[in-house]
Every structure is written in C-alpha cells, then in structure tokens.
Scaffold this motif. Structure first.
Motif, PDB file in Angstrom:
ATOM      1  N   VAL A   1       0.845  -1.197   0.000  1.00 23.45           N
ATOM      2  CA  VAL A   1       0.000   0.000   0.000  1.00 23.45           C
ATOM      3  C   VAL A   1       0.880   1.248   0.000  1.00 23.45           C
ATOM      4  CG1 VAL A   1      -1.644   1.338   1.378  1.00 23.45           C
ATOM      5  CG2 VAL A   1      -2.038  -1.091   0.983  1.00 23.45           C
ATOM      6  N   ALA A   2       1.961   1.224   0.774  1.00 25.44           N
ATOM      7  CA  ALA A   2       2.862   2.374   0.828  1.00 25.44           C
ATOM      8  C   ALA A   2       3.567   2.601  -0.504  1.00 25.44           C
ATOM      9  CB  ALA A   2       3.891   2.185   1.938  1.00 25.44           C
ATOM     10  N   LEU A   3       3.865   1.515  -1.224  1.00 25.93           N
ATOM     11  CA  LEU A   3       4.518   1.650  -2.524  1.00 25.93           C
ATOM     12  C   LEU A   3       3.565   2.200  -3.586  1.00 25.93           C
ATOM     13  CD1 LEU A   3       6.659  -1.601  -2.577  1.00 25.93           C
ATOM     14  CD2 LEU A   3       7.466   0.748  -2.263  1.00 25.93           C
ATOM     15  N   ASN A   4       2.261   2.060  -3.365  1.00 24.54           N
ATOM     16  CA  ASN A   4       1.234   2.667  -4.208  1.00 24.54           C
ATOM     17  C   ASN A   4       1.392   2.317  -5.690  1.00 24.54           C
ATOM     18  OD1 ASN A   4      -1.058   4.110  -4.714  1.00 24.54           O
ATOM     19  ND2 ASN A   4      -0.027   6.098  -4.760  1.00 24.54           N
ATOM     20  N   PHE A   5       1.361   1.029  -5.987  1.00 21.10           N
ATOM     21  CA  PHE A   5       1.475   0.566  -7.367  1.00 21.10           C
ATOM     22  C   PHE A   5       0.274   1.018  -8.188  1.00 21.10           C
ATOM     23  CE2 PHE A   5       4.069  -2.829  -5.326  1.00 21.10           C
ATOM     24  CZ  PHE A   5       5.248  -2.561  -5.996  1.00 21.10           C
ATOM     25  N   ILE A   6       0.540   1.480  -9.377  1.00 22.76           N
ATOM     26  CA  ILE A   6      -0.532   1.870 -10.286  1.00 22.76           C
ATOM     27  C   ILE A   6      -0.732   0.794 -11.358  1.00 22.76           C
ATOM     28  CG2 ILE A   6      -1.226   3.602 -11.995  1.00 22.76           C
ATOM     29  CD1 ILE A   6       0.303   5.649 -10.313  1.00 22.76           C
TER      30      ILE A   6
ATOM     31  N   LEU B   1      -0.720  -5.201  -9.210  1.00 19.77           N
ATOM     32  CA  LEU B   1      -1.803  -5.312  -8.226  1.00 19.77           C
ATOM     33  C   LEU B   1      -2.381  -6.720  -8.216  1.00 19.77           C
ATOM     34  CD1 LEU B   1      -3.699  -1.939  -8.746  1.00 19.77           C
ATOM     35  CD2 LEU B   1      -2.214  -2.572  -6.857  1.00 19.77           C
TER      36      LEU B   1
ATOM     37  N   TYR C   1      -1.497  -8.260  -4.672  1.00 25.60           N
ATOM     38  CA  TYR C   1      -2.674  -8.114  -3.811  1.00 25.60           C
ATOM     39  C   TYR C   1      -3.590  -9.333  -3.898  1.00 25.60           C
ATOM     40  CZ  TYR C   1      -1.756  -3.109  -3.138  1.00 25.60           C
ATOM     41  OH  TYR C   1      -1.207  -1.910  -2.808  1.00 25.60           O
TER      42      TYR C   1
ATOM     43  N   TYR D   1       3.868  -0.197   6.329  1.00 23.76           N
ATOM     44  CA  TYR D   1       3.560   1.086   5.698  1.00 23.76           C
ATOM     45  C   TYR D   1       4.537   2.166   6.188  1.00 23.76           C
ATOM     46  CZ  TYR D   1       0.757   5.033   4.096  1.00 23.76           C
ATOM     47  OH  TYR D   1       0.329   6.172   3.472  1.00 23.76           O
TER      48      TYR D   1
ATOM     49  N   ASN E   1       7.498   4.375   4.046  1.00 22.51           N
ATOM     50  CA  ASN E   1       7.404   5.846   4.014  1.00 22.51           C
ATOM     51  C   ASN E   1       8.565   6.509   4.737  1.00 22.51           C
ATOM     52  OD1 ASN E   1       5.109   6.268   2.446  1.00 22.51           O
ATOM     53  ND2 ASN E   1       3.805   5.726   4.170  1.00 22.51           N
TER      54      ASN E   1
END
Length: 121
Positions: free
Chosen positions: A53-58, A63, A67, A115, A119
């Motif tokens: 979630v912290a890496l915030n893959f687009i 995903l 995930y 997380y 960060n």
C-alpha cells in the motif's frame, strides 16, 4: 479478465500458497507465548500489505500479482475464522475474545509497521 491477468494471478497465488504451507508446517506452535501458525501468517500478510500500500502501485498487473494472487492465497482469513469457531464450540469465550483482539490488533500494527517503514525510507 484476460489470459495474461489470469496467468499472473495463478503465478502469485501459487507462491503465496507455497509460502503459507511452509510457514504453517515448519514454525513452532509456541513462540514465547501461545500463538497459532495461522496468526503468524496473517501478521506477515498484513506487514506485506502495508508495504504494498505504501509503494502505491498503479500497474494493474502488479496489483493482481501481489494483492489478489500472492496475498490472497498467503493470508489465512478462513483459518482464523475456523479457529474462532472451534473456540466458540468449546465454549472458551474468553480465549475466543482475546484471540480475536490479538489477531486484529497485531495485524493492524504489522500493516502499519510495513507502511511506516516504506514511508520512512
């Protein structure tokens, strides 16, 4: 879902399942205090999820791989519910309550730790 997404999902889930079975079969039942192997898996899964979630893959393929595939098969929510049911059947309500609280709170803390570490660095 197209063929490549299905393949990616199967690939991730295979490794998640293998790692979960390895941990469940090879870790001791007790680590300083009474804790279930499925709880260890859930804590690790929460930690990995916090990192992801912290890496915030687009990218949608990443995903699906991590995930849905890896963490979907690695985590053991159904085993957690089964453990609660067994305690309920045995009428060990106090142990059921503490096991539930233990897993929920520690899973959240491990999620936050993963997380926070990403960060922080």
């Amino acid at each position: 879902m197209d063929f490549s997404s299905t393949f990616i999902l199967l690939f991730g889930s295979t490794f998640g399942l293998i790692l979960r079975i390895f941990i469940q079969n090879n870790f001791k039942k007790s680590i300083c205090f009474d804790i279930q192997n499925t709880s260890i898996v859930n804590f690790l899964s929460s930690f990995f999820l916090g990192i992801l979630v912290a890496l915030n893959f687009i990218n949608n393929e990443i995903l699906v791989l991590f995930y849905s595939g890896f963490l979907g098969c690695f985590s053991t929510f159904s085993s957690f519910i089964y453990q609660l049911f067994i305690l309920f059947k045995k009428r060990k309500f106090l142990r059921l309550f503490f096991h539930y609280i233990e897993v929920i709170i520690l899973s959240f803390l491990f999620f936050y730790l993963g997380y926070f570490l990403i960060n922080f660095f």
